[in-house]
Enzyme design. Structure first.
Site, short mmCIF file in Angstrom:
data_model
loop_
_atom_site.label_atom_id
_atom_site.label_comp_id
_atom_site.label_asym_id
_atom_site.label_seq_id
_atom_site.Cartn_x
_atom_site.Cartn_y
_atom_site.Cartn_z
N VAL A 86 40.32 39.75 38.86
CA VAL A 86 41.02 39.85 40.15
C VAL A 86 42.44 39.30 40.00
O VAL A 86 42.64 38.15 39.58
CB VAL A 86 40.25 39.09 41.25
CG1 VAL A 86 41.01 39.17 42.57
CG2 VAL A 86 38.84 39.65 41.41
N LYS A 87 43.40 40.15 40.32
CA LYS A 87 44.81 39.77 40.17
C LYS A 87 45.29 39.19 41.50
O LYS A 87 45.18 39.83 42.56
CB LYS A 87 45.61 41.01 39.79
CG LYS A 87 46.85 40.74 39.00
CD LYS A 87 47.41 42.07 38.52
CE LYS A 87 48.67 41.91 37.74
NZ LYS A 87 49.32 43.21 37.51
#
Ligand code: E4P
Length: 216
Positions: A86-87
């Site tokens: 997850v960025k």
């Protein structure tokens, strides 16, 4: 150093993956929009398609900027495939969200890093990756590579396990310098990866060998 490709384009991802040297993919909202991917379901399907193409970490960015929204979105993104990372943007709520994801076994890539201080905060929160944007720093008249060296030094001295992911790569020299300075990962456009292949003496040498081979 690991090689990621920085695109949402499936054909380019496949071309890089077919070289056999690809370790992962990074995307961002601009890159996804470029591919015409619109709507929650289409976005999820696109990430799934990338995960099916490449056996490696795939960064998928949250669009929310508040803690609750980032956590909600990140949980959904992480559920798409075990390789999803997850960025999360480098903002105050982003740091809180990275800590939450870390505590809950979800891997993260802290994006939009432009200073060593930001990298330290992200590492303290447990980010799996920090993404310093080399090209954008260079574009602004500073030396992006200095930041890679500084973060490498700090992470080594402090024994931080967070990986340094050199991002916003513009050319093959950026890749070479990032490798020299000890970046753990370089995420590059396909053109920069293919640029590493090129040398005029290779072309001249091969043409000569092929010419001489006719006399064999
Ligand atoms: C990183 O993960 C970003 O997607 C990317 O490298 C940004 O690059 P740009 O500055 O070329 O947009």
């Amino acid at each position: 150093m690991k090689f990621f490709i920085d695109t949402g384009n499936l054909a380019q991802i496949k071309e890089a993956n077919d070289l056999g040297i690809l370790d992962g993919v990074t995307t961002n909202p601009s890159l996804m929009a470029k591919e015409g991917v619109k709507g929650e379901e289409a976005i999820a399907q696109h990430y799934k398609a990338i995960c099916e193409l490449v056996d490696g970490d795939i960064s998928a960015e949250v669009l929310s900027t508040d803690f609750a929204g980032m956590v909600e979105e990140g949980k959904k993104l992480a559920a798409i495939h075990p390789n999803i990372v997850v960025k999360v943007p480098m903002i105050k709520d982003g740091i809180k969200a990275i800590k939450w994801f870390t505590d809950n076994g979800i891997r993260t890539n802290c994006t939009l890093i432009f200073s060593a201080g930001q990298a330290i905060l992200a590492a303290k929160a447990g980010a799996s990756y920090v993404s310093p944007f080399i090209g954008r720093i260079d574009d602004s008249g500073w030396d992006g590579m200095e930041l890679i060296g500084q973060i490498r030094h700090i992470f080594d001295v402090q024994n931080y396990k967070t990986e340094i992911l050199a991002a916003s790569i513009r050319n093959p020299l950026h890749i070479i310098k990032a490798a020299e300075l000890g970046a753990d990962v370089c995420t590059c456009p396909l053109s920069s990866i293919l640029g590493l292949l090129k040398h005029p003496l290779t072309d001249i040498g091969l043409a000569q060998f092929l010419e001489d081979a006719k006399k064999m």
